[in-house]
Design a protein around this motif. Structure first.
Motif, PDB file in Angstrom:
ATOM      1  N   ARG A  31       0.835  -1.211   0.000  1.00 40.29           N
ATOM      2  CA  ARG A  31       0.000   0.000   0.000  1.00 40.29           C
ATOM      3  C   ARG A  31       0.864   1.253   0.000  1.00 40.29           C
ATOM      4  O   ARG A  31       0.559   2.224  -0.694  1.00 40.29           O
ATOM      5  CB  ARG A  31      -0.948   0.000   1.192  1.00 40.29           C
ATOM      6  N   LEU A  32       1.928   1.230   0.769  1.00 39.71           N
ATOM      7  CA  LEU A  32       2.832   2.370   0.823  1.00 39.71           C
ATOM      8  C   LEU A  32       3.497   2.582  -0.530  1.00 39.71           C
ATOM      9  O   LEU A  32       3.571   3.710  -1.027  1.00 39.71           O
ATOM     10  CB  LEU A  32       3.878   2.129   1.915  1.00 39.71           C
ATOM     11  N   LEU A  33       3.958   1.501  -1.147  1.00 42.39           N
ATOM     12  CA  LEU A  33       4.586   1.591  -2.465  1.00 42.39           C
ATOM     13  C   LEU A  33       3.618   2.167  -3.496  1.00 42.39           C
ATOM     14  O   LEU A  33       3.978   3.070  -4.252  1.00 42.39           O
ATOM     15  CB  LEU A  33       5.084   0.209  -2.914  1.00 42.39           C
ATOM     16  N   ALA A  34       2.397   1.677  -3.521  1.00 41.48           N
ATOM     17  CA  ALA A  34       1.402   2.181  -4.482  1.00 41.48           C
ATOM     18  C   ALA A  34       1.146   3.667  -4.274  1.00 41.48           C
ATOM     19  O   ALA A  34       1.047   4.436  -5.239  1.00 41.48           O
ATOM     20  CB  ALA A  34       0.106   1.387  -4.355  1.00 41.48           C
ATOM     21  N   SER A  35       1.075   4.075  -3.025  1.00 47.86           N
ATOM     22  CA  SER A  35       0.839   5.483  -2.710  1.00 47.86           C
ATOM     23  C   SER A  35       2.003   6.355  -3.183  1.00 47.86           C
ATOM     24  O   SER A  35       1.795   7.403  -3.793  1.00 47.86           O
ATOM     25  CB  SER A  35       0.640   5.638  -1.201  1.00 47.86           C
ATOM     26  N   PHE A  36       3.222   5.922  -2.897  1.00 44.31           N
ATOM     27  CA  PHE A  36       4.390   6.696  -3.312  1.00 44.31           C
ATOM     28  C   PHE A  36       4.502   6.757  -4.829  1.00 44.31           C
ATOM     29  O   PHE A  36       4.782   7.814  -5.394  1.00 44.31           O
ATOM     30  CB  PHE A  36       5.669   6.123  -2.721  1.00 44.31           C
ATOM     31  N   MET A  37       4.294   5.631  -5.498  1.00 45.01           N
ATOM     32  CA  MET A  37       4.409   5.605  -6.954  1.00 45.01           C
ATOM     33  C   MET A  37       3.391   6.554  -7.590  1.00 45.01           C
ATOM     34  O   MET A  37       3.713   7.277  -8.536  1.00 45.01           O
ATOM     35  CB  MET A  37       4.252   4.188  -7.485  1.00 45.01           C
ATOM     36  N   GLU A  38       2.195   6.575  -7.066  1.00 43.06           N
ATOM     37  CA  GLU A  38       1.165   7.485  -7.580  1.00 43.06           C
ATOM     38  C   GLU A  38       1.597   8.937  -7.357  1.00 43.06           C
ATOM     39  O   GLU A  38       1.474   9.781  -8.239  1.00 43.06           O
ATOM     40  CB  GLU A  38      -0.178   7.211  -6.895  1.00 43.06           C
ATOM     41  N   GLY A  39       2.118   9.217  -6.177  1.00 39.39           N
ATOM     42  CA  GLY A  39       2.554  10.574  -5.861  1.00 39.39           C
ATOM     43  C   GLY A  39       3.755  11.034  -6.664  1.00 39.39           C
ATOM     44  O   GLY A  39       3.896  12.223  -6.965  1.00 39.39           O
ATOM     45  N   PHE A  40       4.621  10.111  -7.036  1.00 37.97           N
ATOM     46  CA  PHE A  40       5.828  10.465  -7.785  1.00 37.97           C
ATOM     47  C   PHE A  40       5.552  10.711  -9.264  1.00 37.97           C
ATOM     48  O   PHE A  40       6.405  11.264  -9.961  1.00 37.97           O
ATOM     49  CB  PHE A  40       6.888   9.363  -7.674  1.00 37.97           C
ATOM     50  N   LYS A  41       4.395  10.326  -9.751  1.00 36.96           N
ATOM     51  CA  LYS A  41       4.108  10.457 -11.187  1.00 36.96           C
ATOM     52  C   LYS A  41       4.333  11.869 -11.704  1.00 36.96           C
ATOM     53  O   LYS A  41       4.869  12.059 -12.779  1.00 36.96           O
ATOM     54  CB  LYS A  41       2.684  10.003 -11.501  1.00 36.96           C
ATOM     55  N   GLY A  42       3.932  12.861 -10.946  1.00 37.59           N
ATOM     56  CA  GLY A  42       4.089  14.243 -11.385  1.00 37.59           C
ATOM     57  C   GLY A  42       5.458  14.826 -11.109  1.00 37.59           C
ATOM     58  O   GLY A  42       5.730  15.977 -11.442  1.00 37.59           O
ATOM     59  N   GLU A  43       6.332  14.051 -10.501  1.00 35.80           N
ATOM     60  CA  GLU A  43       7.647  14.547 -10.096  1.00 35.80           C
ATOM     61  C   GLU A  43       8.763  14.209 -11.074  1.00 35.80           C
ATOM     62  O   GLU A  43       9.883  14.689 -10.918  1.00 35.80           O
ATOM     63  CB  GLU A  43       8.016  13.979  -8.725  1.00 35.80           C
ATOM     64  N   ILE A  44       8.498  13.388 -12.061  1.00 37.98           N
ATOM     65  CA  ILE A  44       9.557  12.977 -12.990  1.00 37.98           C
ATOM     66  C   ILE A  44       9.958  14.143 -13.883  1.00 37.98           C
ATOM     67  O   ILE A  44       9.119  14.767 -14.529  1.00 37.98           O
ATOM     68  CB  ILE A  44       9.109  11.767 -13.838  1.00 37.98           C
ATOM     69  N   ASP A  45      11.233  14.422 -13.925  1.00 40.66           N
ATOM     70  CA  ASP A  45      11.781  15.520 -14.722  1.00 40.66           C
ATOM     71  C   ASP A  45      11.914  15.069 -16.174  1.00 40.66           C
ATOM     72  O   ASP A  45      12.804  14.296 -16.512  1.00 40.66           O
ATOM     73  CB  ASP A  45      13.140  15.928 -14.155  1.00 40.66           C
ATOM     74  N   ARG A  46      11.041  15.567 -17.005  1.00 44.81           N
ATOM     75  CA  ARG A  46      11.110  15.258 -18.441  1.00 44.81           C
ATOM     76  C   ARG A  46      11.648  16.446 -19.226  1.00 44.81           C
ATOM     77  O   ARG A  46      12.016  16.323 -20.379  1.00 44.81           O
ATOM     78  CB  ARG A  46       9.710  14.904 -18.974  1.00 44.81           C
ATOM     79  N   GLU A  47      11.692  17.604 -18.600  1.00 40.50           N
ATOM     80  CA  GLU A  47      12.055  18.825 -19.316  1.00 40.50           C
ATOM     81  C   GLU A  47      13.558  19.021 -19.498  1.00 40.50           C
ATOM     82  O   GLU A  47      13.986  19.606 -20.472  1.00 40.50           O
ATOM     83  CB  GLU A  47      11.428  20.023 -18.617  1.00 40.50           C
ATOM     84  N   SER A  48      14.353  18.516 -18.576  1.00 37.06           N
ATOM     85  CA  SER A  48      15.803  18.718 -18.686  1.00 37.06           C
ATOM     86  C   SER A  48      16.426  17.752 -19.703  1.00 37.06           C
ATOM     87  O   SER A  48      17.557  17.946 -20.111  1.00 37.06           O
ATOM     88  CB  SER A  48      16.472  18.511 -17.325  1.00 37.06           C
TER      89      SER A  48
END
Length: 98
Positions: A31-48
């Motif tokens: 459950r913790l992993l699923a929560s973190f993975m969902e939260g990290f989705k918007g954090e991935i740096d694609r612009e650099s």
């Protein structure tokens, strides 16, 4: 970044101490992993451009399992550092990854 789960919470601390490792890995950690993975989705740096060749699912799995692993290690080892220290350390490491 998703909110930090405060493992210093006494009820949670008791659960970690009272249950066996199997339950820990199969229930709480998933459950913790699923929560973190969902939260990290918007954090991935694609612009650099540094993550353009990386698959999002792999990055999320890597970051999520690292985060959960540190929390598990921290609790199993008697919480040797205050929650704020762990949060700051893991946040800095994830900032380098994502």
């Amino acid at each position: 970044m998703p909110p930090i789960v405060d493992p210093a919470n006494e009820r949670l601390k008791d659960q970690w101490k009272c249950v066996n490792g199997h339950w820990l890995r199969c229930s709480f950690s998933k459950r913790l992993l699923a929560s973190f993975m969902e939260g990290f989705k918007g954090e991935i740096d694609r612009e650099s451009g540094r993550n353009t060749d990386l698959v999002e699912e792999v990055m999320l799995q890597y970051a999520g399992t690292a985060y959960v692993g540190v929390i598990e290690w921290w609790i199993k080892n008697g919480m040797p550092y205050p929650p704020r220290v762990i949060a700051k350390q893991v946040g800095a490491l994830l900032g380098r990854t994502l």
